[in-house]
Each structure stands twice: as C-alpha cells, then as structure tokens.
Scaffold this active site. Structure first.
Site, PDB file in Angstrom:
ATOM      1  N   GLU A 232      -0.097   0.199  -9.302  1.00  0.00           N
ATOM      2  CA  GLU A 232       0.827   0.545  -7.784  1.00  0.00           C
ATOM      3  C   GLU A 232      -0.097  -0.084  -6.714  1.00  0.00           C
ATOM      4  OE1 GLU A 232       1.466   1.831  -4.583  1.00  0.00           O
ATOM      5  OE2 GLU A 232       0.695   3.716  -5.253  1.00  0.00           O
ATOM      6  N   CYS A 266       0.147   3.392   1.279  1.00  0.00           N
ATOM      7  CA  CYS A 266       0.753   2.298   0.899  1.00  0.00           C
ATOM      8  C   CYS A 266       2.033   2.107   1.243  1.00  0.00           C
ATOM      9  CB  CYS A 266       0.552   2.337  -0.614  1.00  0.00           C
ATOM     10  SG  CYS A 266       1.047   3.506  -1.611  1.00  0.00           S
TER      11      CYS A 266
END
Length: 511
Positions: A232, A266
């Site tokens: 990720e 993010c």
C-alpha cells in the site's frame, strides 16, 4: 541501544525503548513459526474470541491509547480517536462477524464436462507474516493487517516505523493484555537495516505500507525468494468539482480531505479540479474556511503538527518549485518564512498551478492544496488520470449518474462521490491502489483471504477406471470435436453432446 523518543509537537520525551538487534531476526522467525503451529490449529471461532478480547481491551483504554498516538504523531486527539482507534475497533468487529464466512471452505460449481466430480476452495494460513507499517497512521495501519493475518491463522512480526515506535510498544502491550499466545505477535524496533534483515529472513508473506521507493526495494528483495507481497504505497489523489456540486459541502470536503492529519494521508486530497464557471467562488470560500481553522495541540484544535521532520523539506521544495514556475500562494506562510525545525505548518492553498509542477505530480504529503480550473468533463478526467499514482479520487456533483460515469473512467483503486477518503474506513470494501498506488488489497473478505494460501480442490469418487480425456487417444479426436461443437457452438445440442460423451466413454473403456 536505548532509544529516547520525543513528541514531534512538544519536543518532550514520551518514552524509551530498546532497539532490536539485527541478529535477533532469526530468533523472531523461530518464535513465530513455533507459535504458528499451535495458533493455526485453532478454529476460526477460537481465534475470533481472542480478537474480541482485544477489541474490548482497546475500548476500555481509549483515552490512554489516544494519548500515545497524539504524543507520537502530533495529530490532534479527535483525529487520533476517529481515524485511528475507531477505525481499528470497527475493523475488528467486522472480522468477528465475517471471518467464519470469508475463510470457510467454499463449494464452487463444476462444469458438466467433469460430470460426477465436485469442487471447492480451501483457505489455509500462509505461516509467518511480516507487517511493516508507517508513521502517519501508526496504530490503524499496523493493527488492521495484523488482525486480518491473525484471524486467518498466521503468526505476525510487526516492524513499526522508527519515527513512532511508542505506538508499536503500545500494540505489543495490548496483545499481551488480551492473552494472545507468546510469540504470535512480536514487535521489532529499528530502522531500514532491521527492515531489510526481516525481509531477508524469508517470511511467508509481506504486508508493507509506506513510500513507493521503499516498496519497490522490498518488492525487489521479495522477488528473489518469490515471497508474496501486499504493498500500500503513495497517492496524488484528485478531487473533481462539477458546476452543479453542493458548493459548501465540496469546500468543506476539500479542506478536511487536504488538511486532516496535516495532509499526511496517502489518500489526502492533493489536487483539486474545479469547473471554470464556479472556480473563483470556490477558491474564495476555500481560503475563508481554511483561515478559520485552529492549529495546535489543544483539545479544540483542528490541525496538529507534522510527524516526520524530514517531510517538511519535501513540502517546502514542492511549494517553492510551484511558486518559481508561476503559482500563487493565497493562504498560508511562504516556506521562506519557516523556522528551522518548524513542525506546525499552516495550511496552504495554491492557485495558477499546472501539471509541469511537482506539486501536481509528486506526493507532497503535507498541508498543501493546489486548485486548478477545468472547462470540460473530458479535460477533468484527463487531468485526474495524468499521474503515476492511482490510490483514491473523489467526484462532486448533484447528478449521481454523472458522478458514477466519471468515476468509472478514473484509474484509481478507490473512489468516492460527494465525500473524501472514507473508503479506507469501510471494512466491507477492499482497499488497495492502482499504478504506483500499490499492489494487492486488504480489508473486506478479500483482505482476510489474501493472508491465506487459496487451494483449489476437485474431488472424484474414484469409481471409474478411466477419464474420457486419458489414454489411449486413438479414435477420440472426432468425438471431442463433436462434443465441443454441440456444447459451445452457436446452438447447444444436448443429444449430440451426450452421443459424443458416450462414444468417448466407450473408446476409453476398451481393453
């Protein structure tokens, strides 16, 4: 070596801990492998019982956990509570409800050409999972992969970020308090050298959350041993605001999506594209609302500090590059006015930006919001997709059909209509990125399943001597041609199919 850990917001000492020696990596894997043998033998309901105790322990200690997260990261208490702790307890609750169904052996259909056989998929634990977690959400982004891996029957080694190690200490304590078996969840503290040693220790699976650069290094090392990975990584998430959008909601969404956790998310809103007809009005409201935000460490503060000092250098470089290329800073302090070591960065809004600037291409990971007008839907989609990332995106419009149409053309692992970021907090949805946003997904049923070896099984009762496709082949070609055409041709002919199948059986049973 003893670490002394300080809060990034107050500079006060918040704890000490021992760094894990590199040579301990082998012992960690030995301990994990031993714990795995017992843990993997438990039923799913028995594993879930441990997770339930963990959830209740977290709920009982909310204030203490929030304080550790707040002290470690500099984020405000409300964000520590809602985006970290609440997300984790909701995810554990989801696992309690869904694990038995997600991980049970599942029957699947068998084609008629394999008449008499049955098929199923079995989910088996992989072994020892290495979780390497980041500093921006050190509790959430450690705990969720850990509990998904554990309920699937694995042992886990966690290497939390060296920037927020006290959260790792907290996690270890929580598992001990919940009574998990010794060696099942081990926390190793150290920097990139320890991370490299743990990757080289040949875990059975690696779950990494962090930068694209580090993710590529881990992927390259894992590839040498064919270790499966889930990465990720980064994002440069676009927000498209159509002319018919709810203006006030879009403004508030942009502000929260860009500045929550000081932009260290993010899935932050890092690029805003606004229909030209409402652009100036949108920008004016954006500035007005941004300047009303409270920054600090008080209970009623909206924005906290940065967590990682080095990140401020990246923010400064991106903003200065934009300004030098013609962008205009209409909210926030000019980076040249920042003091050395400054960790509280005022939210910034940039206009007159374009895609030749780093601020529109590279992950800034800070409280900066560049805004750009567009004229057509096609242009907005092209601009949104003009990135090497593909983690998240949002579309704002009163026409939900239009919103869904735009979303369907965005290259993104996650997307939201008239909201921001929230898909990561929905435990029923898979979470992962496209392009350099990452590889693979966790959360949801697929999250638990990805921590398993999925074995596809077909069963025959073993009564027949032979199968029609076995030797000898003599005389079978024309019969197979007839079978294929009768079954998969333009019109299915069951009579011809059965005739061909019987002929194949007869040929196969000849002595």
């Amino acid at each position: 070596m003893i670490w002394t850990v300080k809060s990034p917001a107050t500079k006060k000492v918040i704890g000490t801990l021992d760094e894990t020696p590199l040579e301990r990596a082998e012992d960690l894997y030995d301990n994990a492998n031993k714990a795995f043998l017992t843990w993997s033998g438990l039923s799913i309901s028995e594993r879930v019982h441990f997770l339930q105790k963990l959830r209740l322990s977290i709920v009982e200690q909310l204030d203490d956990i929030v304080k550790v997260i707040h002290d470690s990261t500099g984020k405000v208490a409300v964000e520590a509570l809602t985006t970290e702790v609440m997300t984790v307890v909701d995810s554990i609750s989801h696992i309690e409800k869904r694990a038995a169904a997600a991980l049970k052996t599942r029957k699947v259909k068998t084609p008629i050409t394999f008449i008499g056989k049955s098929s199923y998929i079995e989910y088996k634990p992989r072994g020892t999972v290495l979780v390497i977690s980041p500093w921006n959400f050190p509790f959430q982004l450690s705990m969720i992969p850990i509990v998904e891996a554990l309920v699937a029957g694995n042992a886990v080694i966690l290497k939390p970020s060296e920037i927020t190690p006290m959260v790792g200490v907290l996690i270890e304590q929580l598992f001990e308090q919940a009574g998990f078996p010794a060696g099942l969840l081990q926390v190793a503290h150290g920097g990139k050298e320890l991370g490299a040693a743990l990757v080289k220790g040949k875990p059975d699976f690696i779950h990494f959350t962090g930068s694209v650069r580090t993710g590529k290094i881990i992927q390259a090392e894992a590839a040498k041993q064919l270790i499966p990975t889930l990465l990720e990584l980064g994002g440069k998430d676009p927000m498209i605001v159509c002319a018919d959008a709810n203006m006030e909601r879009a403004v508030q969404g942009a502000i929260w999506g860009a500045f929550t956790n000081s932009g260290q998310v993010c899935m932050s809103v890092e690029r805003v594209y606004v229909d030209k007809s409402i652009y100036q009005k949108f920008v004016d409201r954006l500035v007005q609302e941004t300047q009303a935000l409270k920054q600090g460490i008080a209970a009623d503060s909206d924005i906290g500090s940065m967590t990682f000092p080095q990140q401020t250098a990246i923010i400064k470089a991106h903003v200065k590059d934009a300004l030098e290329k013609g962008a205009e800073l209409i909210a926030g302090d000019h980076p040249d006015q920042w003091k050395d070591g400054q960790m509280f960065i005022e939210p910034m809004i940039l206009t007159k930006v374009d895609h030749g600037m780093a601020i529109m291409q590279e992950e800034t990971f800070g409280p900066v919001l560049p805004v750009m007008p567009f004229e057509t839907e096609e242009e907005a989609i092209a601009l949104a997709n003009d990135t090497r990332f593909g983690l998240n995106a949002s579309v704002w419009t009163a026409d939900l059909d239009r919103g869904k149409r735009i979303v369907s053309r965005l290259i993104s692992g996650n997307a939201v209509i008239n909201d921001v970021i929230i898909t990561v907090a929905n435990p029923y949805l898979p979470y992962g990125g496209a392009k350099e946003g990452g590889i693979g997904a966790y959360h949801g049923d697929v999250g638990m399943q990805n921590f398993c070896v999925q074995t596809a099984v077909m069963v025959d009762k073993g009564h027949k001597k032979k199968e029609v496709n076995w030797y000898p082949y003599e005389g079978k070609y024309e019969a197979f041609v007839k079978l294929i055409r009768s079954f998969w041709g333009e019109k299915r002919d069951w009579g011809q199919f059965l005739s061909a199948y019987k002929k194949l059986l007869k040929i196969g049973n000849k002595k």
